[in-house]
Design a protein around this motif. Structure first.
Motif, short mmCIF file in Angstrom:
data_model
loop_
_atom_site.label_atom_id
_atom_site.label_comp_id
_atom_site.label_asym_id
_atom_site.label_seq_id
_atom_site.Cartn_x
_atom_site.Cartn_y
_atom_site.Cartn_z
N GLN A 28 0.85 -1.19 0.00
CA GLN A 28 0.00 0.00 0.00
C GLN A 28 0.89 1.24 0.00
OE1 GLN A 28 -2.43 -0.17 3.49
NE2 GLN A 28 -0.78 0.37 4.89
N VAL A 29 0.42 2.28 -0.64
CA VAL A 29 1.15 3.54 -0.66
C VAL A 29 0.82 4.26 0.64
CG1 VAL A 29 1.44 5.75 -1.83
CG2 VAL A 29 1.07 3.67 -3.18
N THR A 30 1.84 4.50 1.46
CA THR A 30 1.62 5.17 2.74
C THR A 30 1.94 6.65 2.67
OG1 THR A 30 3.82 4.55 3.51
CG2 THR A 30 2.01 3.07 4.08
N GLN A 31 2.72 7.03 1.66
CA GLN A 31 3.05 8.46 1.49
C GLN A 31 3.44 8.72 0.05
OE1 GLN A 31 6.42 9.78 3.80
NE2 GLN A 31 6.22 11.89 3.13
N VAL A 32 2.86 9.76 -0.53
CA VAL A 32 3.28 10.23 -1.85
C VAL A 32 4.20 11.41 -1.64
CG1 VAL A 32 2.52 11.26 -4.02
CG2 VAL A 32 1.18 9.42 -2.99
N ILE A 33 5.42 11.30 -2.12
CA ILE A 33 6.39 12.36 -1.94
C ILE A 33 6.33 13.37 -3.08
CG2 ILE A 33 8.88 12.85 -1.80
CD1 ILE A 33 9.10 10.12 -0.32
N GLY A 34 6.13 12.90 -4.29
CA GLY A 34 5.99 13.80 -5.43
C GLY A 34 6.84 13.40 -6.61
N GLU A 35 6.85 14.25 -7.62
CA GLU A 35 7.58 13.96 -8.85
C GLU A 35 9.09 13.93 -8.62
OE1 GLU A 35 5.24 15.77 -12.57
OE2 GLU A 35 5.99 17.27 -11.14
N ARG A 85 15.52 8.30 -3.53
CA ARG A 85 16.13 7.85 -2.27
C ARG A 85 16.45 9.05 -1.38
NH1 ARG A 85 20.47 5.56 -4.25
NH2 ARG A 85 19.50 3.54 -4.57
N SER A 86 17.01 10.11 -1.96
CA SER A 86 17.40 11.28 -1.15
C SER A 86 16.18 11.99 -0.57
CB SER A 86 18.22 12.25 -1.99
OG SER A 86 17.41 12.94 -2.92
N ARG A 87 15.01 11.78 -1.14
CA ARG A 87 13.78 12.40 -0.62
C ARG A 87 13.02 11.47 0.31
NH1 ARG A 87 10.61 15.17 -5.36
NH2 ARG A 87 9.45 15.93 -3.59
N GLY A 88 13.58 10.29 0.60
CA GLY A 88 12.97 9.38 1.56
C GLY A 88 12.04 8.35 0.97
N ALA A 89 12.04 8.19 -0.33
CA ALA A 89 11.14 7.23 -0.99
C ALA A 89 11.79 5.85 -1.02
CB ALA A 89 10.82 7.68 -2.40
N ASN A 90 10.94 4.83 -1.05
CA ASN A 90 11.43 3.48 -1.30
C ASN A 90 10.80 2.90 -2.57
OD1 ASN A 90 8.84 2.90 -0.42
ND2 ASN A 90 9.47 1.39 1.11
N TYR A 112 11.19 9.84 -15.39
CA TYR A 112 10.40 10.54 -14.39
C TYR A 112 9.31 9.64 -13.83
CZ TYR A 112 7.04 11.17 -18.22
OH TYR A 112 6.17 10.96 -19.26
N GLY A 113 8.86 9.99 -12.65
CA GLY A 113 7.82 9.22 -12.00
C GLY A 113 7.42 9.87 -10.69
N THR A 114 6.64 9.16 -9.90
CA THR A 114 6.15 9.65 -8.62
C THR A 114 6.85 8.91 -7.48
OG1 THR A 114 4.00 10.13 -9.60
CG2 THR A 114 4.10 9.99 -7.19
N ALA A 115 7.61 9.63 -6.69
CA ALA A 115 8.28 9.04 -5.53
C ALA A 115 7.25 8.77 -4.45
CB ALA A 115 9.36 9.98 -5.02
N ALA A 116 7.36 7.62 -3.81
CA ALA A 116 6.40 7.25 -2.78
C ALA A 116 7.06 6.34 -1.75
CB ALA A 116 5.21 6.52 -3.40
#
Length: 121
Positions: A28-35, A85-90, A112-116
């Motif tokens: 499940q996506v627990t957080q969307v960080i952004g582009e 990774r630097s923005r905390g996404a996995n 490009y994509g959506t970090a989450a």
């Protein structure tokens, strides 16, 4: 040139999962960080330009250019993963590539994509 030289993508040990889908089955996506983006611009060297010109007259695959494009896409994807990774996404969801000419001097490749952040429920 073997088939492995034409590939790309991630290894099984990747700490940031990159997918082209909107979600990841079993997570499940627990957080969307952004582009996030990974961008590189590459120029072709004179030898490959001449070889490509000659090959285009007789037809067939332009192997030197194919290899350059694979390397360029892989570099763009590595930069995309580094930014996520630097923005905390996995994870990076909905990853895409965009390719265009850059001022007639090279090829621009943007991953490009959506970090989450994803997790198992």
């Amino acid at each position: 040139m073997g088939i492995e030289e034409y590939g790309g993508g991630q290894t099984a040990q990747a700490d940031v999962l990159v997918v082209t889908t909107n979600d990841v089955p079993g997570y499940q996506v627990t957080q969307v960080i952004g582009e996030v983006f990974g961008l590189t611009v590459r120029s072709r060297h004179l030898g490959s330009q001449i070889g490509a010109g000659l090959k285009s007259m007789i037809g067939g695959e332009l192997r030197g250019l194919t290899k350059t494009l694979v390397e360029t896409r892989n570099q763009a994807m590595e930069r995309l993963v580094e930014q996520a990774r630097s923005r905390g996404a996995n994870a990076v969801l909905m990853m895409r590539f965009d390719v265009s000419e850059a001022a007639d001097v090279g090829t621009e490749v943007c991953a490009y994509g959506t970090a989450a952040v994803i997790s198992r429920p």
